[in-house]
Design an enzyme around this catalytic site. Sequence first.
Site, PDB file in Angstrom:
ATOM      1  N   ASP A 198      -5.622   2.084  10.342  1.00 11.24           N
ATOM      2  CA  ASP A 198      -7.013   1.652  10.485  1.00 11.24           C
ATOM      3  C   ASP A 198      -7.178   1.010  11.868  1.00 11.24           C
ATOM      4  OD1 ASP A 198      -9.610   0.788  10.002  1.00 11.24           O
ATOM      5  OD2 ASP A 198      -9.064  -0.728   8.539  1.00 11.24           O
ATOM      6  N   PHE A 220     -13.938   3.019   3.275  1.00 16.77           N
ATOM      7  CA  PHE A 220     -12.907   2.299   2.540  1.00 16.77           C
ATOM      8  C   PHE A 220     -12.467   3.116   1.329  1.00 16.77           C
ATOM      9  CE2 PHE A 220     -11.200  -0.876  -0.346  1.00 16.77           C
ATOM     10  CZ  PHE A 220     -10.384  -1.603   0.508  1.00 16.77           C
ATOM     11  N   VAL A 221     -11.175   3.398   1.238  1.00 20.95           N
ATOM     12  CA  VAL A 221     -10.681   4.234   0.144  1.00 20.95           C
ATOM     13  C   VAL A 221      -9.683   3.474  -0.735  1.00 20.95           C
ATOM     14  CG1 VAL A 221     -11.037   6.428   1.352  1.00 20.95           C
ATOM     15  CG2 VAL A 221      -8.890   5.181   1.677  1.00 20.95           C
ATOM     16  N   ARG A 256      -4.517   0.635  -7.379  1.00 20.07           N
ATOM     17  CA  ARG A 256      -3.351   1.252  -6.730  1.00 20.07           C
ATOM     18  C   ARG A 256      -2.772   2.375  -7.590  1.00 20.07           C
ATOM     19  NH1 ARG A 256      -1.960  -2.100  -2.370  1.00 20.07           N
ATOM     20  NH2 ARG A 256      -2.126  -4.343  -2.721  1.00 20.07           N
ATOM     21  N   ASP A 267       0.501   3.502   4.313  1.00 17.25           N
ATOM     22  CA  ASP A 267      -0.538   4.237   3.598  1.00 17.25           C
ATOM     23  C   ASP A 267      -1.640   4.729   4.531  1.00 17.25           C
ATOM     24  OD1 ASP A 267      -1.380   1.635   4.130  1.00 17.25           O
ATOM     25  OD2 ASP A 267      -2.043   1.189   2.092  1.00 17.25           O
ATOM     26  N   GLY A 282       0.783  -1.247   0.000  1.00 21.53           N
ATOM     27  CA  GLY A 282       0.000   0.000   0.000  1.00 21.53           C
ATOM     28  C   GLY A 282       0.807   1.284   0.000  1.00 21.53           C
ATOM     29  N   ASP A 315      -5.471  -0.386  -2.446  1.00 20.24           N
ATOM     30  CA  ASP A 315      -6.135  -1.280  -3.391  1.00 20.24           C
ATOM     31  C   ASP A 315      -7.505  -1.755  -2.926  1.00 20.24           C
ATOM     32  OD1 ASP A 315      -5.060  -2.990  -1.254  1.00 20.24           O
ATOM     33  OD2 ASP A 315      -5.749  -4.633  -2.519  1.00 20.24           O
ATOM     34  N   LYS A 346      -7.841   6.843   9.843  1.00 20.27           N
ATOM     35  CA  LYS A 346      -9.304   6.863   9.984  1.00 20.27           C
ATOM     36  C   LYS A 346      -9.685   7.419  11.347  1.00 20.27           C
ATOM     37  CE  LYS A 346     -10.195   3.332   6.610  1.00 20.27           C
ATOM     38  NZ  LYS A 346     -10.718   2.000   6.280  1.00 20.27           N
TER      39      LYS A 346
END
Length: 192
Positions: free
Chosen positions: A108, A157-158, A170, A105, A47, A164, A136
Amino acid sequence: MRQDLERVLLTRDEIAARIEELGRSIVKDLGSVSESDGIVLVPIMTGSITFIADLMRQLPLRVRIGLITASSYAGTSMESSGDVVLSDAQFPVELEGRHVLIVDDILDSGGTIRRVRAEIEARSPRSVRTCVLLRKKITSALETPCEYVGFDIENEFVVGYGLDFDDYYRNLPDIGVLRSDVVEAARASADE
Ligand code: 5GP
Ligand code: MG
């Protein structure tokens, strides 16, 4: 690709501007690092592939990179399995006595960062800091120690800019939220 997004959350220009600021803060905080010391960047693949490429070019320091791979999301899942899997060949670069910056990245559940930080701390580095592009706005993420955060985002969710869905998207230059019908279609074909 782009048409699969419901909306763009962060444009490439917003991301680039923020990464310049992050680079400046990181360099400033490492102010006393002598040229010979340098730092070791530990980007968590896959990521952070795009982020590390941009961030490292904002760090005019003596830099080494020790890539590591971790995964906690499987296939078309949008929730962390909670089970962080680190790949075998970890920490190719010597960390003892070095300043280390973990780069990821998105923060979470925090499981990945906590796990990686513990592994690094066990190798007696001089310092360990963490930099994430996104975090987040959820308790588990906010409570995970992290020195540099690009953007705090809502709990959704991004994808894009390295992030991805089932290993796709990506390469999108912007970060956005997928259309729900795209997600459903991917899940239906994964179930077949
Ligand atoms: P954590 O261990 O903090 O739960 O999860 C971190 C990893 O899960 C991130 O490095 C990223 O790979 C993945 N992840 C968490 N949230 C998202 C998200 O919104 N989108 C994508 N594409 N991946 C995410
Ligand atoms: Mg990741």
